[in-house]
Design a protein around this motif. Structure first.
Motif, PDB file in Angstrom:
ATOM      1  N   GLU A 141      56.630  23.857  50.931  1.00  0.00           N
ATOM      2  CA  GLU A 141      57.529  25.013  50.973  1.00  0.00           C
ATOM      3  C   GLU A 141      58.792  24.749  50.157  1.00  0.00           C
ATOM      4  N   ILE A 142      59.345  23.547  50.258  1.00  0.00           N
ATOM      5  CA  ILE A 142      60.548  23.209  49.478  1.00  0.00           C
ATOM      6  C   ILE A 142      60.235  23.281  47.995  1.00  0.00           C
ATOM      7  N   LEU A 143      59.170  22.623  47.567  1.00  0.00           N
ATOM      8  CA  LEU A 143      58.797  22.608  46.152  1.00  0.00           C
ATOM      9  C   LEU A 143      58.490  24.018  45.666  1.00  0.00           C
ATOM     10  N   HIS A 144      57.692  24.744  46.400  1.00  0.00           N
ATOM     11  CA  HIS A 144      57.301  26.102  46.009  1.00  0.00           C
ATOM     12  C   HIS A 144      58.535  26.997  45.850  1.00  0.00           C
ATOM     13  N   ALA A 145      59.447  26.935  46.804  1.00  0.00           N
ATOM     14  CA  ALA A 145      60.651  27.769  46.749  1.00  0.00           C
ATOM     15  C   ALA A 145      61.538  27.393  45.567  1.00  0.00           C
ATOM     16  N   CYS A 146      61.641  26.111  45.280  1.00  0.00           N
ATOM     17  CA  CYS A 146      62.467  25.673  44.152  1.00  0.00           C
ATOM     18  C   CYS A 146      61.882  26.128  42.820  1.00  0.00           C
ATOM     19  N   VAL A 147      60.565  26.010  42.662  1.00  0.00           N
ATOM     20  CA  VAL A 147      59.924  26.470  41.425  1.00  0.00           C
ATOM     21  C   VAL A 147      60.079  27.987  41.287  1.00  0.00           C
ATOM     22  N   ALA A 148      59.877  28.714  42.373  1.00  0.00           N
ATOM     23  CA  ALA A 148      60.044  30.175  42.338  1.00  0.00           C
ATOM     24  C   ALA A 148      61.474  30.553  41.956  1.00  0.00           C
ATOM     25  N   ASP A 149      62.422  29.676  42.283  1.00  0.00           N
ATOM     26  CA  ASP A 149      63.836  29.912  41.969  1.00  0.00           C
ATOM     27  C   ASP A 149      64.202  29.434  40.564  1.00  0.00           C
ATOM     28  N   GLY A 150      63.223  28.891  39.822  1.00  0.00           N
ATOM     29  CA  GLY A 150      63.468  28.515  38.429  1.00  0.00           C
ATOM     30  C   GLY A 150      63.609  27.035  38.149  1.00  0.00           C
ATOM     31  N   ALA A 151      63.379  26.177  39.141  1.00  0.00           N
ATOM     32  CA  ALA A 151      63.510  24.734  38.925  1.00  0.00           C
ATOM     33  C   ALA A 151      62.487  24.245  37.896  1.00  0.00           C
ATOM     34  N   SER A 152      62.972  23.449  36.963  1.00  0.00           N
ATOM     35  CA  SER A 152      62.109  22.860  35.939  1.00  0.00           C
ATOM     36  C   SER A 152      61.673  21.485  36.427  1.00  0.00           C
ATOM     37  N   VAL A 153      60.605  21.472  37.213  1.00  0.00           N
ATOM     38  CA  VAL A 153      60.144  20.211  37.811  1.00  0.00           C
ATOM     39  C   VAL A 153      58.657  19.986  37.576  1.00  0.00           C
ATOM     40  N   GLY A 154      58.158  20.536  36.454  1.00  0.00           N
ATOM     41  CA  GLY A 154      56.795  20.247  36.053  1.00  0.00           C
ATOM     42  C   GLY A 154      55.779  21.342  36.322  1.00  0.00           C
ATOM     43  N   PHE A 155      56.211  22.507  36.790  1.00  0.00           N
ATOM     44  CA  PHE A 155      55.278  23.566  37.138  1.00  0.00           C
ATOM     45  C   PHE A 155      55.634  24.859  36.415  1.00  0.00           C
ATOM     46  N   ILE A 156      54.627  25.686  36.200  1.00  0.00           N
ATOM     47  CA  ILE A 156      54.780  26.982  35.537  1.00  0.00           C
ATOM     48  C   ILE A 156      54.406  28.071  36.542  1.00  0.00           C
ATOM     49  N   LEU A 157      55.152  29.160  36.515  1.00  0.00           N
ATOM     50  CA  LEU A 157      54.820  30.310  37.360  1.00  0.00           C
ATOM     51  C   LEU A 157      53.603  31.038  36.802  1.00  0.00           C
ATOM     52  N   PRO A 158      52.762  31.627  37.617  1.00  0.00           N
ATOM     53  CA  PRO A 158      52.838  31.612  39.067  1.00  0.00           C
ATOM     54  C   PRO A 158      52.459  30.236  39.622  1.00  0.00           C
ATOM     55  N   HIS A 159      53.163  29.846  40.659  1.00  0.00           N
ATOM     56  CA  HIS A 159      52.987  28.542  41.295  1.00  0.00           C
ATOM     57  C   HIS A 159      52.659  28.800  42.754  1.00  0.00           C
ATOM     58  N   THR A 160      51.555  28.265  43.218  1.00  0.00           N
ATOM     59  CA  THR A 160      51.113  28.566  44.575  1.00  0.00           C
ATOM     60  C   THR A 160      51.510  27.477  45.568  1.00  0.00           C
ATOM     61  N   GLN A 161      51.488  27.854  46.832  1.00  0.00           N
ATOM     62  CA  GLN A 161      51.713  26.877  47.907  1.00  0.00           C
ATOM     63  C   GLN A 161      50.669  25.766  47.822  1.00  0.00           C
ATOM     64  N   ALA A 162      49.434  26.134  47.493  1.00  0.00           N
ATOM     65  CA  ALA A 162      48.366  25.138  47.398  1.00  0.00           C
ATOM     66  C   ALA A 162      48.664  24.113  46.312  1.00  0.00           C
ATOM     67  N   GLU A 163      49.197  24.549  45.173  1.00  0.00           N
ATOM     68  CA  GLU A 163      49.575  23.617  44.106  1.00  0.00           C
ATOM     69  C   GLU A 163      50.695  22.683  44.580  1.00  0.00           C
ATOM     70  N   ALA A 164      51.649  23.258  45.282  1.00  0.00           N
ATOM     71  CA  ALA A 164      52.757  22.455  45.789  1.00  0.00           C
ATOM     72  C   ALA A 164      52.260  21.421  46.795  1.00  0.00           C
ATOM     73  N   LYS A 165      51.385  21.826  47.674  1.00  0.00           N
ATOM     74  CA  LYS A 165      50.829  20.900  48.663  1.00  0.00           C
ATOM     75  C   LYS A 165      50.028  19.801  47.977  1.00  0.00           C
ATOM     76  N   SER A 166      49.251  20.172  46.982  1.00  0.00           N
ATOM     77  CA  SER A 166      48.452  19.210  46.231  1.00  0.00           C
ATOM     78  C   SER A 166      49.341  18.173  45.536  1.00  0.00           C
ATOM     79  N   PHE A 167      50.478  18.617  45.022  1.00  0.00           N
ATOM     80  CA  PHE A 167      51.406  17.681  44.384  1.00  0.00           C
ATOM     81  C   PHE A 167      51.814  16.580  45.364  1.00  0.00           C
TER      82      PHE A 167
END
Length: 171
Positions: free
Chosen positions: A19-45
């Motif tokens: 949830e932390i990672l997903h919310a940060c990416v949705a908010d524009g954080a440049s941490v290695g992911f491209i939108l759309p970014h799913t909860q499943a991708e965040a959990k997998s990370f």
């Protein structure tokens, strides 16, 4: 409150970390992911880091806000043989709903203290040039080593952003 989580702790709270990672990416954080970014991708990370944390190659520090995980940062401790004195700061993330409370600063102070405790005398990191985290790192005593233009795609996959490499001596 800042605490270190084991791989077991992580496994029990993967949804919170995701949830932390997903919310940060949705908010524009440049941490290695491209939108759309799913909860499943965040959990997998985070699942992918379990072995590193379990083996001691990476440490995970979690900020709790009213007992709930609100921010994280990792310290990569496994370095090449000629760099045993160095640690790398990675994935400083504070959930957008918990920002402006000093959690990022608390996480970094805790990480630095732990790095010193385990014998690290130099910390390195990279951050998107111009990102909100860059002045925080500077205020914490990190110095800019250089900027690499066109380093990575922005979170929308529309342009290449630069990254700033920074360091801090702890000794």
């Amino acid at each position: 409150m800042i605490t270190e989580w084991s791989a077991y702790d992580m496994a029990q709270r993967l949804d919170d970390l995701a949830e932390i990672l997903h919310a940060c990416v949705a908010d524009g954080a440049s941490v290695g992911f491209i939108l759309p970014h799913t909860q499943a991708e965040a959990k997998s990370f985070w699942q992918g880091l379990l072995a590193e944390v379990d083996g001691g190659a990476r440490r995970l520090y979690v900020a709790l806000d009213q007992g709930q995980p609100a921010g994280v940062v990792t310290l990569i401790t496994a370095m090449p043989g000629n760099q045993p004195h160095r640690g790398e700061v990675s994935k400083l993330l504070v959930h957008p709903g918990h920002r402006r409370k000093g959690l990022a600063r608390q996480l970094m102070h805790h990480l630095e203290a732990e790095a010193r405790r385990i014998g690290k005398g130099l910390l390195t990191l990279d951050t998107r040039t111009g990102d909100a985290a860059e002045p925080l790192y500077s205020a914490l005593g990190f110095q800019t080593a250089g900027v690499i233009p066109g380093y990575c795609l922005d979170v929308h996959g529309e342009r290449y952003d630069s990254t700033t490499y920074m360091f801090k001596r702890l000794d």
